[in-house]
Design a protein around this motif. Structure first.
Motif, PDB file in Angstrom:
ATOM      1  N   SER A 101       0.845  -1.189   0.000  1.00  0.00           N
ATOM      2  CA  SER A 101       0.000   0.000   0.000  1.00  0.00           C
ATOM      3  C   SER A 101       0.879   1.237   0.000  1.00  0.00           C
ATOM      4  O   SER A 101       1.842   1.308   0.768  1.00  0.00           O
ATOM      5  CB  SER A 101      -0.923   0.015   1.221  1.00  0.00           C
ATOM      6  OG  SER A 101      -1.695  -1.173   1.295  1.00  0.00           O
ATOM      7  N   ARG A 102       0.544   2.217  -0.842  1.00  0.00           N
ATOM      8  CA  ARG A 102       1.347   3.440  -0.889  1.00  0.00           C
ATOM      9  C   ARG A 102       0.474   4.639  -1.215  1.00  0.00           C
ATOM     10  O   ARG A 102      -0.486   4.546  -1.983  1.00  0.00           O
ATOM     11  CB  ARG A 102       2.459   3.312  -1.930  1.00  0.00           C
ATOM     12  CG  ARG A 102       2.007   2.912  -3.315  1.00  0.00           C
ATOM     13  CD  ARG A 102       3.141   2.904  -4.303  1.00  0.00           C
ATOM     14  NE  ARG A 102       2.774   2.242  -5.546  1.00  0.00           N
ATOM     15  CZ  ARG A 102       3.336   2.478  -6.722  1.00  0.00           C
ATOM     16  NH1 ARG A 102       4.306   3.371  -6.813  1.00  0.00           N
ATOM     17  NH2 ARG A 102       2.956   1.841  -7.797  1.00  0.00           N
ATOM     18  N   ILE A 103       0.810   5.759  -0.604  1.00  0.00           N
ATOM     19  CA  ILE A 103       0.105   7.006  -0.863  1.00  0.00           C
ATOM     20  C   ILE A 103       0.342   7.421  -2.307  1.00  0.00           C
ATOM     21  O   ILE A 103       1.476   7.427  -2.787  1.00  0.00           O
ATOM     22  CB  ILE A 103       0.582   8.127   0.080  1.00  0.00           C
ATOM     23  CG1 ILE A 103       0.381   7.750   1.555  1.00  0.00           C
ATOM     24  CG2 ILE A 103      -0.122   9.444  -0.249  1.00  0.00           C
ATOM     25  CD1 ILE A 103      -1.038   7.775   2.031  1.00  0.00           C
ATOM     26  N   ALA A 104      -0.738   7.783  -2.999  1.00  0.00           N
ATOM     27  CA  ALA A 104      -0.619   8.292  -4.362  1.00  0.00           C
ATOM     28  C   ALA A 104      -0.903   9.785  -4.424  1.00  0.00           C
ATOM     29  O   ALA A 104      -0.281  10.516  -5.191  1.00  0.00           O
ATOM     30  CB  ALA A 104      -1.586   7.555  -5.290  1.00  0.00           C
ATOM     31  N   TYR A 105      -1.839  10.220  -3.568  1.00  0.00           N
ATOM     32  CA  TYR A 105      -2.268  11.617  -3.615  1.00  0.00           C
ATOM     33  C   TYR A 105      -2.971  11.938  -2.305  1.00  0.00           C
ATOM     34  O   TYR A 105      -3.652  11.078  -1.727  1.00  0.00           O
ATOM     35  CB  TYR A 105      -3.215  11.833  -4.803  1.00  0.00           C
ATOM     36  CG  TYR A 105      -3.935  13.154  -4.805  1.00  0.00           C
ATOM     37  CD1 TYR A 105      -3.267  14.332  -5.122  1.00  0.00           C
ATOM     38  CD2 TYR A 105      -5.295  13.227  -4.491  1.00  0.00           C
ATOM     39  CE1 TYR A 105      -3.941  15.554  -5.121  1.00  0.00           C
ATOM     40  CE2 TYR A 105      -5.969  14.435  -4.494  1.00  0.00           C
ATOM     41  CZ  TYR A 105      -5.285  15.593  -4.804  1.00  0.00           C
ATOM     42  OH  TYR A 105      -5.944  16.796  -4.795  1.00  0.00           O
ATOM     43  N   THR A 106      -2.818  13.176  -1.829  1.00  0.00           N
ATOM     44  CA  THR A 106      -3.527  13.622  -0.631  1.00  0.00           C
ATOM     45  C   THR A 106      -4.345  14.868  -0.931  1.00  0.00           C
ATOM     46  O   THR A 106      -3.899  15.771  -1.650  1.00  0.00           O
ATOM     47  CB  THR A 106      -2.568  13.942   0.525  1.00  0.00           C
ATOM     48  OG1 THR A 106      -1.565  14.869   0.079  1.00  0.00           O
ATOM     49  CG2 THR A 106      -1.884  12.683   1.043  1.00  0.00           C
ATOM     50  N   GLY A 107      -5.580  14.902  -0.377  1.00  0.00           N
ATOM     51  CA  GLY A 107      -6.380  16.110  -0.376  1.00  0.00           C
ATOM     52  C   GLY A 107      -6.212  16.786   0.973  1.00  0.00           C
ATOM     53  O   GLY A 107      -5.200  16.595   1.659  1.00  0.00           O
ATOM     54  N   ARG A 108      -7.202  17.534   1.404  1.00  0.00           N
ATOM     55  CA  ARG A 108      -7.081  18.189   2.710  1.00  0.00           C
ATOM     56  C   ARG A 108      -7.063  17.155   3.827  1.00  0.00           C
ATOM     57  O   ARG A 108      -6.181  17.171   4.688  1.00  0.00           O
ATOM     58  CB  ARG A 108      -8.244  19.166   2.939  1.00  0.00           C
ATOM     59  CG  ARG A 108      -8.051  20.039   4.199  1.00  0.00           C
ATOM     60  CD  ARG A 108      -9.322  20.752   4.589  1.00  0.00           C
ATOM     61  NE  ARG A 108     -10.276  19.833   5.201  1.00  0.00           N
ATOM     62  CZ  ARG A 108     -10.256  19.502   6.496  1.00  0.00           C
ATOM     63  NH1 ARG A 108      -9.312  19.977   7.304  1.00  0.00           N
ATOM     64  NH2 ARG A 108     -11.170  18.686   6.994  1.00  0.00           N
ATOM     65  N   SER A 109      -8.029  16.244   3.806  1.00  0.00           N
ATOM     66  CA  SER A 109      -8.101  15.215   4.848  1.00  0.00           C
ATOM     67  C   SER A 109      -8.102  13.808   4.269  1.00  0.00           C
ATOM     68  O   SER A 109      -8.099  12.835   5.017  1.00  0.00           O
ATOM     69  CB  SER A 109      -9.369  15.409   5.699  1.00  0.00           C
ATOM     70  OG  SER A 109     -10.530  15.307   4.891  1.00  0.00           O
ATOM     71  N   SER A 110      -8.100  13.692   2.941  1.00  0.00           N
ATOM     72  CA  SER A 110      -8.184  12.388   2.297  1.00  0.00           C
ATOM     73  C   SER A 110      -6.825  11.905   1.824  1.00  0.00           C
ATOM     74  O   SER A 110      -5.931  12.701   1.509  1.00  0.00           O
ATOM     75  CB  SER A 110      -9.153  12.437   1.105  1.00  0.00           C
ATOM     76  OG  SER A 110      -8.670  13.327   0.117  1.00  0.00           O
ATOM     77  N   MET A 111      -6.682  10.596   1.761  1.00  0.00           N
ATOM     78  CA  MET A 111      -5.477   9.949   1.264  1.00  0.00           C
ATOM     79  C   MET A 111      -5.879   8.900   0.244  1.00  0.00           C
ATOM     80  O   MET A 111      -6.626   7.972   0.562  1.00  0.00           O
ATOM     81  CB  MET A 111      -4.707   9.304   2.420  1.00  0.00           C
ATOM     82  CG  MET A 111      -4.071  10.301   3.376  1.00  0.00           C
ATOM     83  SD  MET A 111      -3.857   9.618   5.050  1.00  0.00           S
ATOM     84  CE  MET A 111      -5.552   9.668   5.661  1.00  0.00           C
ATOM     85  N   HIS A 112      -5.429   9.066  -0.996  1.00  0.00           N
ATOM     86  CA  HIS A 112      -5.695   8.121  -2.065  1.00  0.00           C
ATOM     87  C   HIS A 112      -4.545   7.114  -2.056  1.00  0.00           C
ATOM     88  O   HIS A 112      -3.385   7.489  -2.270  1.00  0.00           O
ATOM     89  CB  HIS A 112      -5.777   8.833  -3.408  1.00  0.00           C
ATOM     90  CG  HIS A 112      -6.887   9.844  -3.474  1.00  0.00           C
ATOM     91  ND1 HIS A 112      -7.764   9.917  -4.534  1.00  0.00           N
ATOM     92  CD2 HIS A 112      -7.267  10.823  -2.613  1.00  0.00           C
ATOM     93  CE1 HIS A 112      -8.629  10.880  -4.314  1.00  0.00           C
ATOM     94  NE2 HIS A 112      -8.339  11.455  -3.160  1.00  0.00           N
ATOM     95  N   ILE A 113      -4.867   5.852  -1.824  1.00  0.00           N
ATOM     96  CA  ILE A 113      -3.851   4.830  -1.587  1.00  0.00           C
ATOM     97  C   ILE A 113      -3.951   3.732  -2.628  1.00  0.00           C
ATOM     98  O   ILE A 113      -5.028   3.144  -2.818  1.00  0.00           O
ATOM     99  CB  ILE A 113      -3.992   4.244  -0.166  1.00  0.00           C
ATOM    100  CG1 ILE A 113      -3.846   5.363   0.870  1.00  0.00           C
ATOM    101  CG2 ILE A 113      -2.974   3.141   0.076  1.00  0.00           C
ATOM    102  CD1 ILE A 113      -4.189   4.942   2.277  1.00  0.00           C
ATOM    103  N   VAL A 114      -2.853   3.466  -3.317  1.00  0.00           N
ATOM    104  CA  VAL A 114      -2.781   2.392  -4.297  1.00  0.00           C
ATOM    105  C   VAL A 114      -2.355   1.110  -3.579  1.00  0.00           C
ATOM    106  O   VAL A 114      -1.404   1.115  -2.785  1.00  0.00           O
ATOM    107  CB  VAL A 114      -1.773   2.726  -5.416  1.00  0.00           C
ATOM    108  CG1 VAL A 114      -1.621   1.552  -6.368  1.00  0.00           C
ATOM    109  CG2 VAL A 114      -2.227   3.963  -6.167  1.00  0.00           C
ATOM    110  N   ASN A 115      -3.068   0.038  -3.874  1.00  0.00           N
ATOM    111  CA  ASN A 115      -2.805  -1.238  -3.209  1.00  0.00           C
ATOM    112  C   ASN A 115      -2.598  -2.344  -4.238  1.00  0.00           C
ATOM    113  O   ASN A 115      -3.332  -2.429  -5.223  1.00  0.00           O
ATOM    114  CB  ASN A 115      -3.985  -1.623  -2.316  1.00  0.00           C
ATOM    115  CG  ASN A 115      -4.335  -0.530  -1.329  1.00  0.00           C
ATOM    116  OD1 ASN A 115      -3.813  -0.493  -0.236  1.00  0.00           O
ATOM    117  ND2 ASN A 115      -5.220   0.380  -1.731  1.00  0.00           N
TER     118      ASN A 115
END
Length: 329
Positions: free
Chosen positions: A79-93
Motif C-alpha cells: 500500500s502506498r500514498i498516491a495523492y492527498t487532499g485536505r483530509s483524504s489519502m488516495h492509496i494504491v494497493n
C-alpha cells in the motif's frame, strides 16, 4: 518554513493465506471478500502511518481479481500514498502471492482505496501533503487524479437509482448482529470486514441463480456512507441486475442500525457494484444463466449496469500500477 513530513508513505504486510480464508469447500483459492479485507487493512495501516490519526474508509474502487490466491501461499499487500487532499489519502494497493517453495510473487489484484483522517470528535482532520519525488510517483499520482471524475460520475449514477420490491430479480439477504470481534481500532466495524460481508451475500446470490460455484472478478464503486457499530442489526442485500455471456452484475446494499429502533428502515451504510462469474471444478468460467428483466425497475437497473460499464470506458483512467511482473521471495 513548514516542517518536512518524514513519515513513510508505503506499508507492506506479509503473511500466509490459511484454509480459513477460503469461503467454501473445493474452492480454488481465497474468496474475494477476504482479499478486500486484507486490502483495507493494508491501506488503513498506510493511512494511519501517514496521517498520525485514526482513519475511516471512504471509497474503494476498480478492483480486478485476476487470479485466485491458493491457501498456503505467502501473501504480500503493498500500500502506498498516491495523492492527498485536505483530509483524504488516495492509496494504491497491490496484492501479490507466491508459493513459498518457489518464492516468485505475482500480482493477484490491485485497486485504489480512499481514507479520511478523523480527529477525536470524528471530524475530518487535515493530513500532511504528499509530494511525489520520482517519475513513477508522479505517474501514480496522475493516475489517481485521472479517476476523480470517473468516481464522481459513478457515485452520481448509483445515487440516482431506487430499489423496491417491484422486481423479479434474484436476491439474497443476510441479516445478523455486528459482533465485538468485528470492531476496528476506532470502535466501529472494520471496513474490510464489511466488504467481506458484501462478497458473501453477492456470492450466495450468484450461486443460487447459477447453480454453480461463483467467484468475484470485479468490484467497484464501493461507497461508505456511515459507520457500522457493534450491536447494530446488519442487513446485506445483494440483487442480480444484469447477465452477460459469462458475467453476472450484482448491486449490494449494506444497511445497519440499532435493533431497538423498531421501524425496520435501516439506513444504508455501504453501496457496492460487483461482478461474478460461474466456474467449473477446474476454475474455468462457464456460460452464465441468463436473467431476463420483467418489471420496469428490473429493466431500469439493467440499463444502470450498462451505464456504469460505459462510464468506465468513457473516462479511460490511467493504470495505477505497471504491468504485472514476478518478484523473488
Amino acid at each position: 518554513m513548514a516542517e518536512e513530513n518524514t513519515r513513510n508513505p508505503e506499508t507492506v504486510m506479509r503473511f500466509m493465506a490459511s484454509p480459513t480464508d477460503v469461503l467454501m469447500q473445493g474452492a480454488m483459492g481465497v474468496h474475494g471478500g477476504r482479499v478486500l479485507e486484507w486490502i483495507d487493512k493494508g491501506a488503513y495501516a498506510c493511512a494511519v502511518g501517514w496521517s498520525g490519526a485514526y482513519c475511516v474508509t471512504a471509497y474503494v474502487g476498480h478492483i480486478h481479481f485476476t487470479r485466485p490466491i491458493p491457501s498456503g501461499h505467502v501473501v504480500e499487500v503493498r500500500s502506498r500514498i498516491a495523492y492527498t487532499g485536505r483530509s483524504s489519502m488516495h492509496i494504491v494497493n497491490e496484492v501479490l502471492s507466491a508459493d513459498p517453495r518457489q518464492g516468485v510473487f505475482t500480482r493477484a489484484c490491485d485497486c485504489l482505496v480512499i481514507f479520511v483522517a478523523m480527529d477525536e470528535n470524528r471530524k475530518s482532520l487535515a493530513v500532511p501533503t504528499y509530494e511525489p519525488r520520482t517519475e513513477e510517483e508522479v505517474r501514480v499520482r496522475d493516475a489517481a487524479l485521472s479517476r476523480i471524475q470517473l468516481r464522481k460520475a459513478i457515485e452520481e449514477e448509483m445515487l440516482k437509482q431506487s430499489y423496491t420490491d417491484d422486481s423479479t430479480a434474484p436476491r439474497m439477504v443476510h441479516r445478523f448482529m455486528a459482533k465485538p470481534t468485528d470492531v476496528n481500532w476506532g470502535g466501529n466495524v472494520h471496513g474490510g470486514t464489511a466488504m467481506e460481508w458484501i462478497d458473501e451475500a453477492a456470492t450466495a446470490c450468484t450461486m443460487q441463480w447459477s447453480g454453480e460455484r461463483t467467484v468475484a472478478v470485479y468490484a467497484g464503486g464501493i461507497r461508505f456512507y456511515r459507520p457500522v457499530h457493534i450491536g447494530d442489526l446488519v442487513e446485506v442485500e445483494a440483487r442480480l441486475i444484469r447477465t452477460d455471456a459469462r458475467s453476472m452484475s450484482v448491486t449490494v446494499h449494506l444497511r445497519a442500525g440499532s435493533p431497538r429502533d423498531g421501524s425496520g428502515n435501516l439506513p444504508v451504510a455501504i453501496h457496492a457494484s460487483t461482478t461474478y462469474v460461474a466456474v467449473d471444478i477446474d476454475g474455468h468460467p462457464l456460460t452464465a444463466r441468463q436473467f431476463v428483466p420483467q418489471t420496469n425497475e428490473d429493466r431500469r437497473l439493467e440499463a444502470h449496469a450498462v451505464t456504469l460499464r460505459e462510464l468506465r470506458s468513457h473516462y479511460e483512467p490511467q493504470p495505477l500500477v505497471k504491468p504485472a511482473g514476478g518478484g523473488l521471495l
